[in-house]
Each structure stands twice: as C-alpha cells, then as structure tokens.
Scaffold this motif. Structure first.
Motif, short mmCIF file in Angstrom:
data_model
loop_
_atom_site.label_atom_id
_atom_site.label_comp_id
_atom_site.label_asym_id
_atom_site.label_seq_id
_atom_site.Cartn_x
_atom_site.Cartn_y
_atom_site.Cartn_z
N ASN A 69 3.48 -10.26 34.80
CA ASN A 69 4.92 -10.00 34.87
C ASN A 69 5.62 -10.96 35.81
N GLN A 70 4.96 -11.25 36.93
CA GLN A 70 5.55 -12.21 37.89
C GLN A 70 5.68 -13.59 37.26
N PHE A 71 4.63 -13.97 36.50
CA PHE A 71 4.65 -15.27 35.83
C PHE A 71 5.77 -15.31 34.78
N VAL A 72 5.87 -14.20 33.99
CA VAL A 72 6.88 -14.13 32.92
C VAL A 72 8.29 -14.23 33.50
N ARG A 73 8.49 -13.61 34.67
CA ARG A 73 9.82 -13.64 35.30
C ARG A 73 10.31 -15.06 35.53
N ARG A 74 9.36 -15.98 35.72
CA ARG A 74 9.76 -17.37 36.00
C ARG A 74 10.05 -18.17 34.72
N LEU A 75 9.67 -17.61 33.56
CA LEU A 75 9.85 -18.35 32.30
C LEU A 75 11.30 -18.26 31.83
N GLN B 1 0.72 -6.97 36.81
CA GLN B 1 1.76 -7.38 37.78
C GLN B 1 1.86 -8.89 37.87
N ARG B 2 0.68 -9.53 37.88
CA ARG B 2 0.65 -11.00 37.99
C ARG B 2 1.27 -11.64 36.75
N GLY C 162 2.90 -1.71 30.33
CA GLY C 162 3.37 -2.24 31.63
C GLY C 162 3.79 -3.70 31.53
N LEU C 163 3.52 -4.35 30.40
CA LEU C 163 3.88 -5.77 30.24
C LEU C 163 5.40 -5.88 30.04
#
Ligand code: HEM
Length: 209
Positions: A6-12, A3-4, A71-72
C-alpha cells in the motif's frame, strides 16, 4: 506485507491508466485500418471498445471490495479507471455514430427506440455522464461528500444495464456476457454494506465510483 504494498502504491501516479486507455483506443483503431479485423472492421471495433469499457468499469467497481477483503488499497486509481471506462464508452458510441450509422440521423433515432439493446446502452451511457462530470475535486467540494456519494450510487443501476446490453447484443444465452454479468452482480453485492458508512469529511477523500 500488505502495508508495504500500500505504501508503494501510494507513490504511484494514476495517469498511466489514462495513457493505457488512449493507447488501447489507438491500437484497436489501427488494427481496424490495417485489415486485421476483416471481414467487418467497424463491428469488430465496436465490440472491442464496448468490451474494454465494460472491463474498465468492472476494474473500478472491484477496488472497494478488494480493499475491504484483502486490505490492498488501490483506491487512488478508481477515478482514472471510471473515467477511462467513460472515454472507452464514448469511443464505442463514436464508432456506432460515425462509421456504423454513417450519419443517418433518422436511422439512428429509430434504432435507439426500436432496438432495445441500443436503448439500454444509451441509458447506461447517459448515467455515466453525471458521474464523469462530477469526478473532479472542485465538483466534489461543490456537491459535498454526502450528495456526491448519493449521485455516484447511479453506478449500481448503470453497471447491470451494461451487463444486460451485452447479453442482449449477443442474442441468446452466451457464456461470455453471462460471466461479465455475474462478476458485476457479485461486485455490487459485495459493495452494498458500504452504503451505511458515513460521508467523508474532506472532499479530497472522495474518489469517482
Ligand atoms: C449510446 C450508447 C450505446 C450504443 C448506441 C451502443 C451500441 C452498441 C452496438 C451497435 C453494439 C454491437 C451490436 C452488434 O453486434 O451488431 C454494441 C455492443 C456492445 N456494447 Fe454497446 N452501446 C452503447 C453503450 C455501451 C456502454 C455504455 C457499454 C459499456 C460500458 C457498452 C458495451 C458493449 C459491449 C460489451 C458490447 C458487446 C461486444 C461484443 O459482442 O463483444 N455499450 N453496443
């Protein structure tokens, strides 16, 4: 943990993928000019761009199974990877047209018809065209999620065609193209059940295949 990430990736942002594709095109071109690809720089350039197109295509195909099985969620990069595969395939075609064929239109047309591996490559590239042309939000809205998804199933035909093109180019059963073909078949097989999912309601949810 996932989840963490994924949250980081969302900002890229996705734009570095386009930058990477452009940089790879420029770098290989420079290598060819500098003599690093002797004795046949044109052919080497054709090969490099062809393999890169295939690698970007495979990367774009891998994201759905990656999300489903680990899940990634890297789906936000799918459009950039798919379009980069298309641009790389155009670079591959341009080398063949501009340098290899040196403008001999008649020879080019006879090659397309007489050399089946070229016919197959051309068919794959033609199938990439509508996918690339509909990979922006306005077009997705115009087509609607269900039609867009149906159209993008073309990737199920084009990816094996590219694998076949590679096997054919290498003449004989070489390991490298067979490995690529196996990866493509595996990725397509893993994606198949996804066809039963309902169409997305919001156009913004849809990304290029
Ligand atoms: C108009 C369409 C296409 C044409 C005319 C074309 C033409 C060619 C030619 C002339 C070669 C080199 C053959 C040799 O060794 O002399 C080649 C190789 C190759 N092409 Fe294409 N191609 C097309 C589309 C594509 C597409 C769409 C892809 C991938 C997405 C692709 C991937 C490859 C690969 C991976 C190789 C082999 C590279 C190697 O041997 O290392 N081609 N193609």
């Amino acid at each position: 943990m996932i989840q963490r990430i994924n949250q980081f990736v969302r900002r890229l942002p996705a734009w570095p993928i386009y930058l990477l594709a452009a940089a790879l095109i420029a770098w290989h071109f420079r290598q060819a000019l500098s003599g690093a690809y002797r004795p046949d720089p044109v052919r080497a350039l054709e090969w490099e761009y062809g393999r890169l197109a295939l690698q970007f295509l495979i990367a774009s195909l891998a994201l759905t199974p990656l999300k489903r099985f680990t899940g990634l969620n890297l789906m936000k990069f799918r459009r950039a990877l798919g379009l980069s595969a298309f641009f790389m395939a155009l670079a591959h075609l341009s080398v063949w047209l501009a340098l290899d064929m040196q403008g001999y239109v008649a020879q080019m047309l006879s090659d397309i018809v007489k050399r089946p591996f070229i016919t197959v490559g051309m068919a794959a590239l033609l199938m990439m065209l509508p996918l690339a042309a509909t990979s922006h939000d306005a077009m997705i809205r115009r087509l609607g999620g269900a039609r867009w998804r149906r159209l993008h199933r073309l990737v199920y035909a084009l990816a094996p065609l590219v694998a076949l093109h590679f096997i054919w180019v290498r003449k004989g059963w070489q390991i490298e193209p067979l490995v690529y073909a196996a990866i493509i078949l595996l990725l397509l097989a893993l994606r198949l059940p996804a066809q039963n999912r309902p169409a997305p309601r919001r156009p913004g949810n849809v990304r290029a295949a």
